[in-house]
Design a protein around this motif. Structure first.
Motif, PDB file in Angstrom:
ATOM      1  N   ASN A  72       0.843  -1.199   0.000  1.00  0.00           N
ATOM      2  CA  ASN A  72       0.000   0.000   0.000  1.00  0.00           C
ATOM      3  C   ASN A  72       0.875   1.245   0.000  1.00  0.00           C
ATOM      4  O   ASN A  72       1.016   1.948   1.004  1.00  0.00           O
ATOM      5  N   ASN A  73       1.473   1.515  -1.170  1.00  0.00           N
ATOM      6  CA  ASN A  73       2.382   2.648  -1.275  1.00  0.00           C
ATOM      7  C   ASN A  73       2.459   3.088  -2.734  1.00  0.00           C
ATOM      8  O   ASN A  73       2.062   2.346  -3.637  1.00  0.00           O
ATOM      9  N   GLY A  74       2.985   4.289  -2.982  1.00  0.00           N
ATOM     10  CA  GLY A  74       3.168   4.769  -4.347  1.00  0.00           C
ATOM     11  C   GLY A  74       1.851   4.829  -5.099  1.00  0.00           C
ATOM     12  O   GLY A  74       0.811   5.196  -4.545  1.00  0.00           O
ATOM     13  N   PRO A  75       1.858   4.467  -6.374  1.00  0.00           N
ATOM     14  CA  PRO A  75       0.631   4.542  -7.168  1.00  0.00           C
ATOM     15  C   PRO A  75      -0.434   3.542  -6.730  1.00  0.00           C
ATOM     16  O   PRO A  75      -1.585   3.642  -7.146  1.00  0.00           O
ATOM     17  N   TYR A  76      -0.059   2.585  -5.883  1.00  0.00           N
ATOM     18  CA  TYR A  76      -0.997   1.545  -5.441  1.00  0.00           C
ATOM     19  C   TYR A  76      -1.671   1.898  -4.112  1.00  0.00           C
ATOM     20  O   TYR A  76      -2.521   1.137  -3.631  1.00  0.00           O
ATOM     21  N   ALA A  77      -1.301   3.019  -3.520  1.00  0.00           N
ATOM     22  CA  ALA A  77      -1.789   3.370  -2.188  1.00  0.00           C
ATOM     23  C   ALA A  77      -3.242   3.826  -2.228  1.00  0.00           C
ATOM     24  O   ALA A  77      -3.683   4.489  -3.173  1.00  0.00           O
ATOM     25  N   GLY A  78      -3.971   3.471  -1.177  1.00  0.00           N
ATOM     26  CA  GLY A  78      -5.316   3.990  -0.987  1.00  0.00           C
ATOM     27  C   GLY A  78      -6.377   3.393  -1.882  1.00  0.00           C
ATOM     28  O   GLY A  78      -7.510   3.888  -1.907  1.00  0.00           O
ATOM     29  N   LEU A  79      -6.053   2.333  -2.616  1.00  0.00           N
ATOM     30  CA  LEU A  79      -7.027   1.710  -3.513  1.00  0.00           C
ATOM     31  C   LEU A  79      -7.626   0.467  -2.870  1.00  0.00           C
ATOM     32  O   LEU A  79      -7.044  -0.134  -1.957  1.00  0.00           O
ATOM     33  N   GLU A  80      -8.781   0.101  -3.365  1.00  0.00           N
ATOM     34  CA  GLU A  80      -9.365  -1.182  -3.005  1.00  0.00           C
ATOM     35  C   GLU A  80      -8.685  -2.258  -3.847  1.00  0.00           C
ATOM     36  O   GLU A  80      -8.699  -2.198  -5.072  1.00  0.00           O
ATOM     37  N   TRP A  81      -8.078  -3.248  -3.178  1.00  0.00           N
ATOM     38  CA  TRP A  81      -7.320  -4.282  -3.889  1.00  0.00           C
ATOM     39  C   TRP A  81      -7.924  -5.663  -3.650  1.00  0.00           C
ATOM     40  O   TRP A  81      -8.405  -5.960  -2.565  1.00  0.00           O
ATOM     41  N   HIS A  82      -7.852  -6.476  -4.694  1.00  0.00           N
ATOM     42  CA  HIS A  82      -8.302  -7.865  -4.602  1.00  0.00           C
ATOM     43  C   HIS A  82      -7.234  -8.748  -5.242  1.00  0.00           C
ATOM     44  O   HIS A  82      -6.796  -8.492  -6.364  1.00  0.00           O
TER      45      HIS A  82
END
Length: 384
Positions: A72-82
């Protein structure tokens, strides 16, 4: 002959498009309304660039799907991930649940390695794509965007440009090309059976960015590439063949094309590439090397032998694809999307070569994680 992979309709699989929550949504996707976009394969080269682009759009909510979820960092931070492997038996059920309520699904999931495991590549690339398409239909998604490729095209000219209507039978010797053609055949069937679903295909050339340096090196370069010389911007000898004329584009420009497709009421295919064409003369100037004429059969033979010996990860099919894939005309993207690349192909090449030399990547993303690439032997036996 491209093998037909059946796409069962929702009625044949026990679902109904007329039940609650299953109707194709007609709400337009545009600037005036919020947009929920699910990106399958969101941690790779194109996916990372697309996430960077979407983070600048306040009205877009992005949901990421990857086989291995990122940190959970950089461009991937704060998104809903599956975390979903599209080739697994449980993927259809899980994807339908994730897609429910989405305005669009962008399918970027694709596996390049292990190249010695044809069954695994087919499972992910062809059967996995079919699973994504079926789940999008069952969830009632209004827009389906597929990452296709110049590899979908039949052999074509190297001194002229083909439009999106060029024959789409692929290069038979390349499993990558065959799989791209099969996936597009599935999309043809879906468009015919479900005319209210908006289907778009993005067909880029080679996609480059610095953060993909390690990934591209792992997938294509192998230990025989002179990384130390690349750091100096010098490759003394370069193979030259009239067929080695290729198109490239920066990943950020590809991401911009995806966003424009999501925002516009368009359908069908779009070629995406930047100028100039990358040919032996251009590469020789860029790397201060001497082009050495090599016949196509010699290039293919060298690739086949070194791949069989597991010295490098590129089989004969990739060389055949490079020699036979046509050059693409991008007029439709310019005219209907207003798309024009901000980075030229040579600059994009410089950037990825620098990333390869520096073993650059994104530490948060498993596919783009920087570090020392494994040897060709290990790459042939293990999933990168």
């Amino acid at each position: 002959m491209v093998r037909r992979v059946p796409i069962p309709s929702p009625e044949k699989t026990g679902d109904t498009m007329n039940g609650p929550g299953k109707q194709i949504r007609s709400r337009p996707v545009g600037y005036a309304s919020d947009m929920r976009v699910v990106i399958v394969g969101a941690t790779g080269n194109s996916g990372t660039a697309l996430l960077r682009r979407l983070r600048t759009e306040p009205d877009v909510e992005a949901i990421g799907i990857a086989r291995r979820a990122p940190e959970n960092n950089g461009p991937y931070a704060g998104l809903e991930w599956h975390s979903v492997d599209v080739g697994r038996d449980d993927a259809p059920r899980r994807l339908v649940r994730i897609f429910d309520g989405a305005d669009a699904v962008v399918n970027l999931a694709w596996q390049i390695q292990p190249s010695h495991d044809a069954r695994r590549l087919y499972r992910t690339n062809v059967l996995g794509s079919r699973t994504v398409f079926q789940a999008a239909l069952r969830a009632g998604v209004a827009t389906l965007v597929q990452a296709s490729s110049v590899g979908v095209y039949a052999p074509g000219p190297k001194w002229a440009y083909v439009k999106e209507t060029w024959l789409r039978t692929g290069i038979p010797e390349s499993s990558y090309s065959r799989h791209k053609a099969m996936v597009e055949r599935m999309l043809d069937e879906i468009e015919s059976d479900h005319p209210t679903l908006r289907v778009v295909r993005i067909r880029p050339g080679l996609i480059f960015q610095r953060d993909a340096g390690t990934e591209i090196g792992r997938y294509f370069a192998g230990p025989l590439v002179p990384v130390r010389l690349l750091r100096l911007g010098w490759v003394p000898l370069l193979p030259a063949n009239p067929g080695l004329r290729l198109q490239a584009v920066h990943a950020d420009d590809v991401a911009d094309a995806y966003l424009r497709v999501l925002r516009a009421d368009v359908r069908g295919a779009f070629n995406i590439a930047a100028e100039p064409v990358l040919d032996p003369a251009t590469l020789a100037r860029e790397f201060h090397g001497i082009p050495v004429p090599v016949p196509g059969f010699a290039l293919q033979g060298a690739a086949a032998l070194s791949w069989w010996l597991r010295l490098q990860p590129v089989d004969r099919g990739w060389v055949k694809l490079a020699l036979k894939a046509p050059l693409m005309c991008c007029d439709r993207a310019a005219g209907e999307l207003g798309w024009r690349p901000e980075t030229d192909a040579v600059s994009a090449l410089r950037e990825v070569v620098a990333g390869l030399a520096e073993r650059a990547g994104r530490p948060e993303s498993p596919p783009l994680r920087p570090g020392t690439s494994r040897s060709g032997l290990l790459r042939g036996r293990r999933d990168p």
